[in-house]
Design an enzyme around this catalytic site. Structure first.
Site, mmCIF file in Angstrom:
data_model
loop_
_atom_site.group_PDB
_atom_site.id
_atom_site.type_symbol
_atom_site.label_atom_id
_atom_site.label_comp_id
_atom_site.label_asym_id
_atom_site.label_seq_id
_atom_site.Cartn_x
_atom_site.Cartn_y
_atom_site.Cartn_z
ATOM 1 N N GLY A 143 -8.797 -8.777 -37.450
ATOM 2 C CA GLY A 143 -9.968 -8.112 -38.006
ATOM 3 C C GLY A 143 -11.103 -8.062 -36.993
ATOM 4 O O GLY A 143 -10.890 -7.880 -35.798
ATOM 5 N N GLN B 159 -5.416 -6.110 -34.907
ATOM 6 C CA GLN B 159 -5.729 -5.657 -36.263
ATOM 7 C C GLN B 159 -5.685 -6.814 -37.253
ATOM 8 O O GLN B 159 -6.523 -6.897 -38.158
ATOM 9 C CB GLN B 159 -4.744 -4.560 -36.681
ATOM 10 C CG GLN B 159 -5.098 -3.846 -37.967
ATOM 11 C CD GLN B 159 -6.291 -2.917 -37.805
ATOM 12 O OE1 GLN B 159 -6.620 -2.517 -36.700
ATOM 13 N NE2 GLN B 159 -6.950 -2.588 -38.908
ATOM 14 N N LEU B 160 -4.744 -7.720 -37.072
ATOM 15 C CA LEU B 160 -4.641 -8.867 -37.978
ATOM 16 C C LEU B 160 -5.840 -9.797 -37.850
ATOM 17 O O LEU B 160 -6.229 -10.459 -38.818
ATOM 18 C CB LEU B 160 -3.351 -9.637 -37.705
ATOM 19 C CG LEU B 160 -2.050 -8.909 -38.052
ATOM 20 C CD1 LEU B 160 -0.849 -9.750 -37.640
ATOM 21 C CD2 LEU B 160 -1.980 -8.573 -39.543
ATOM 22 N N GLY C 103 -3.426 11.185 -4.185
ATOM 23 C CA GLY C 103 -2.610 12.299 -4.657
ATOM 24 C C GLY C 103 -1.139 11.973 -4.766
ATOM 25 O O GLY C 103 -0.317 12.884 -4.947
ATOM 26 N N ALA C 104 -0.777 10.693 -4.665
ATOM 27 C CA ALA C 104 0.646 10.311 -4.715
ATOM 28 C C ALA C 104 0.772 8.951 -5.384
ATOM 29 O O ALA C 104 0.502 7.920 -4.770
ATOM 30 C CB ALA C 104 1.242 10.267 -3.307
ATOM 31 N N GLY C 105 1.157 8.977 -6.658
ATOM 32 C CA GLY C 105 1.384 7.743 -7.387
ATOM 33 C C GLY C 105 2.871 7.475 -7.502
ATOM 34 O O GLY C 105 3.506 6.961 -6.587
ATOM 35 N N ALA D 198 0.843 -1.188 0.000
ATOM 36 C CA ALA D 198 0.000 0.000 0.000
ATOM 37 C C ALA D 198 0.881 1.242 0.000
ATOM 38 O O ALA D 198 1.233 1.774 1.050
ATOM 39 C CB ALA D 198 -0.939 -0.007 1.204
ATOM 40 N N GLU E 124 10.240 -5.305 -8.889
ATOM 41 C CA GLU E 124 8.902 -5.059 -9.434
ATOM 42 C C GLU E 124 8.980 -4.771 -10.928
ATOM 43 O O GLU E 124 8.182 -5.286 -11.721
ATOM 44 C CB GLU E 124 8.256 -3.886 -8.703
ATOM 45 C CG GLU E 124 6.862 -3.544 -9.214
ATOM 46 C CD GLU E 124 6.225 -2.378 -8.471
ATOM 47 O OE1 GLU E 124 5.076 -2.033 -8.817
ATOM 48 O OE2 GLU E 124 6.872 -1.820 -7.560
ATOM 49 N N GLY F 247 5.500 2.273 -12.157
ATOM 50 C CA GLY F 247 6.217 3.419 -12.709
ATOM 51 C C GLY F 247 5.853 3.576 -14.174
ATOM 52 O O GLY F 247 6.063 2.669 -14.975
#
Length: 384
Positions: free
Chosen positions: A342, A339-340, A132-134, A127, A245, A367
């Site tokens: 379809g 995309q291939l 407000g803090a990543g 944790a 990590e 990160g």
């Protein structure tokens, strides 16, 4: 031809892991995704099979295996089984939580916690992230104030992997508002402690059965026996453990890309259009050729990272290089493979469609790509 990174022991281990995936994971994974939860007993079975908890020493009930190549095997087979949520869960334990505990616990703490990790009955979580803090760990606002021999913890955490199911949560808190980088400390909060509450299970875009939660700490009394590492050493401890990590994200990035690429390669020579397999069109062949080349070149760097990590020599800068490059490569490969396929690539019955949403977080957690480039750039600027 066997990959040079691995020995016969690793390939024998691969057979054990693959059998576990076929028996326990593949038939059930769809239901786990529907339920948005991985049953705890799966981790118990995985621990019995030696599929996670690899680094736990034998005297605490674990395999005591420090060769990271065995973790690579697990990551590759999880990707082959198209089970990324389980991959994140196991990586959280092996590459993060257990590395904190093995590196920072006192002997008494190891005796208390590690044997239950070795049996799979205890799940851990980290944790650190707050609303407000990543990536900016110095912005942590959760506080721990000394009260006699205890600490009183207050704050909120978010985006916590395994936050709903975790029995032990390693919490980063500010213990000295004036301490600068020495003002943070790690604590182990255990399930059931008064004031420790879990918020809602977050509804994510992908990785549905890997539970992610908000956690709340309201006057949680934490004994000094649950202080992890050094008082005031929290920021340094967190920074030093980011290497493992980010290596884990690098490994899962390449293995995930390869698994989806193999699905696409096979599809391209089965699917017919205008009277021939679409893989016989030059454009499609070039797409496949470019992706395969990029993955092979990246694999050489990743294998070097793995060997350096097992030798205790992987630097934070090289971990950052691998993390951003391989996860961006994974994102690119999955997008091109979809995309291939379809229109079929947009159908969730195909692994490529599920991988498209599951993969997106790879360049964010652990990160962001921008933060990885900043780490590398600062290192370059420091060598002027």
């Amino acid at each position: 031809m066997r990959r040079a990174l691995f020995t016969d022991d690793h390939e024998r281990y691969r057979e054990v892991v693959r059998e576990f995936m076929i028996r326990e994971v593949v038939p059930n994974y769809g239901q786990w995704e529907t339920d948005r939860l991985i049953p705890r007993e799966v981790l118990v079975t995985a621990a019995k099979q030696g599929i996670y908890g690899l680094g736990i020493p034998e005297n605490y009930g674990g395999p005591g295996e420090t060769d990271y190549r065995f973790r690579v095997v697990v990551a590759e087979e999880l990707s082959r089984a198209h089970a990324p949520s389980l991959g994140v869960t196991l990586a959280l334990q092996d590459d993060m939580v257990l590395r904190y505990l093995l590196g920072l616990c006192t002997d008494e703490q190891k005796q208390r916690w590690l044997p239950r990790f070795a049996t799979g009955e205890v799940i851990g979580a980290l944790a650190m992230t707050e609303p407000g803090a990543g990536s900016d760990l110095k912005g942590i606002r959760t506080t721990a104030v000394r009260d006699g021999d205890d600490w009183i913890l207050n704050g909120q955490k978010t985006f916590i992997s395994s936050g709903i199911t975790a029995d032990l949560v390693i919490v980063a808190a500010r213990t000295d508002p004036e301490g600068g980088s020495r003002g943070f400390t790690l604590f182990v909060v255990e399930s059931g402690m008064p004031g420790f509450e879990r918020g809602r299970k977050l509804d994510k875009m992908g990785l549905a059965c890997q539970d992610t939660a908000e956690l709340f700490f309201d006057q949680v009394r934490v004994s000094k026996a649950n202080l992890l590492g050094e008082l005031g050493g929290g920021l340094r401890h967190m920074m030093s453990h980011l290497v493992s990590e980010r290596l884990g994200a690098t490994v899962s990035g390449l293995s995930g890309a390869r698994a989806i690429f193999e699905e696409a390669r096979e599809y391209c020579f089965e699917r017919r259009a205008f009277g021939q397999p679409i893989g016989d069109f030059q454009h499609v062949r070039f797409e496949l050729a470019e992706m395969q080349t990029a993955m092979d070149v990246a694999e050489a760097f990743m294998d070097r990272m793995v060997l350096a990590f097992s030798a205790g020599e992987l630097t934070a800068v090289d971990a950052a290089k691998g993390k951003w490059w391989l996860t961006e490569l994974q994102k690119n490969v999955v997008d091109r493979c979809l995309q291939l396929f379809g229109g079929y690539g947009y159908m969730t019955e195909y692994p490529v469609a599920r991988a498209y949403v599951d993969t997106r977080i790879q360049t964010i957690y652990g990160g962001t790509t921008a933060i990885m480039k900043e780490i590398i750039g600062r290192d370059l600027a420091g060598h002027r």
